[in-house]
Design a protein around this motif. Structure first.
Motif, short mmCIF file in Angstrom:
data_model
loop_
_atom_site.label_atom_id
_atom_site.label_comp_id
_atom_site.label_asym_id
_atom_site.label_seq_id
_atom_site.Cartn_x
_atom_site.Cartn_y
_atom_site.Cartn_z
N ASP A 8 0.86 -1.09 -0.04
CA ASP A 8 0.03 0.11 -0.02
C ASP A 8 0.75 1.38 -0.02
O ASP A 8 0.27 2.22 -0.04
N ASP A 9 2.29 0.93 -0.05
CA ASP A 9 3.05 2.43 0.16
C ASP A 9 3.57 2.84 -1.15
O ASP A 9 4.11 4.08 -1.25
N SER A 39 -1.58 4.39 1.97
CA SER A 39 -1.76 3.91 3.36
C SER A 39 -3.19 4.29 3.86
O SER A 39 -3.51 5.30 3.73
N ASN A 90 5.32 -3.06 4.89
CA ASN A 90 4.68 -1.84 5.15
C ASN A 90 5.58 -1.21 6.03
O ASN A 90 6.27 -1.63 7.04
N THR A 104 -2.20 -2.40 3.45
CA THR A 104 -1.40 -3.65 3.46
C THR A 104 -1.96 -4.77 3.71
O THR A 104 -2.28 -5.89 3.01
MN MN Z 1 1.51 1.75 4.34
#
Ligand code: MN
Length: 253
Positions: A8-9, A39, A90, A104
């Motif tokens: 998710d980053d 995020s 993450n 994540t």
């Molecule tokens: Mn993240």
């Protein structure tokens, strides 16, 4: 074996590259991640516009969408079905209530929703310190799961790794999610044009962090592994609510 790797980053995040490197040699790897840091987007899917998938010079795919978009698109037509989805690594913990907001965890959960075993990996502290050691832990967890022949049946694991040079030597603990205090208050600012602006405050500190929790394990020098499920039903109080509304209780699972 085919492994789908997401995060998710964003596709440029060091944690994604470290996870992809850690999975080298375990099978065919497909890497797909959000174009921007996503995020805190939880399980959001983009439904109000189409998505574009691009390929970076290093072969990573990136999507102008959410972590769940990435895995969803991969699993529903873009890529061959994987045997395992891994998400991360993450930047920062995903423990306790974090798991509800985490992109994540959501990327891994999207795999799980489609019946694919899935693991989310996070480092407890932000800043990427000792990332290579965390990647070694991720490799060891996946190797153990492969050795145990667990990939036939869907599961969802949430792994949190202390930022330590000796992370690969730390014991593993199976844990339950702890709880956090409510988030810190919203932070108000004024824009250059005089409008009120609000920053969502940081997550609260751990509130329920006793033995057995993810918070306790990582604070005491262990890798935390929490098996997750998706059913949010309050099974404990289902009968009580049925009685309160004077309706029959549903059949148990
Ligand atoms: Mn993240």
């Amino acid at each position: 074996m085919r492994i789908l790797i997401a995060n998710d980053d964003g596709y440029l995040a060091p944690g994604l590259a470290a996870l992809a490197q850690a999975m080298q040699g375990l099978g065919t790897l497909d890497i797909i991640a959000p174009e921007q840091n996503a995020s805190g987007t939880s399980n959001a899917l983009t439904l109000n516009r189409p998505l574009s998938v691009y390929t970076a010079g290093n072969g990573y795919r990136y999507v102008n969408g959410t972590p769940s978009d990435c895995v969803h698109v991969a699993l529903t037509g873009l890529l061959p079905r994987p045997d395992l989805v891994v998400s991360g690594i993450n930047q920062g913990a995903n423990m306790g209530d974090d798991t509800l907001y985490s992109g994540t965890v959501a990327a891994a959960m999207e795999g799980y929703l489609f019946g694919v075993p899935a693991i989310a990996f996070s480092q407890v502290e932000k800043g990427w310190a000792e990332l290579q050691a965390a990647a070694a832990v991720a490799r060891a967890v996946v190797e153990r799961i492969v050795a145990l022949r667990l990939l036939g049946r869907p599961f969802l694991l949430n792994v949190n790794i202390p930022n330590r040079a000796d992370a690969a030597q730390l014991p593993w603990r199976t844990t339950r999610l702890g709880r956090r205090h409510a988030s810190e208050p919203v932070i108000q600012q004024t824009s250059p044009r005089g409008e009120a602006l609000y920053w969502i405050g940081p997550a609260g500190d751990a509130r329920e962090a006793g033995p057995g929790t993810d918070f306790h394990a990582t604070a005491n020098g262990a890798v935390s592994i929490t098996p997750l499920q998706i059913d949010l039903t309050d099974h404990e109080r289902l009968g009580e609510w049925s009685g309160l509304f004077g309706v029959p209780a549903p059949q148990p699972r």
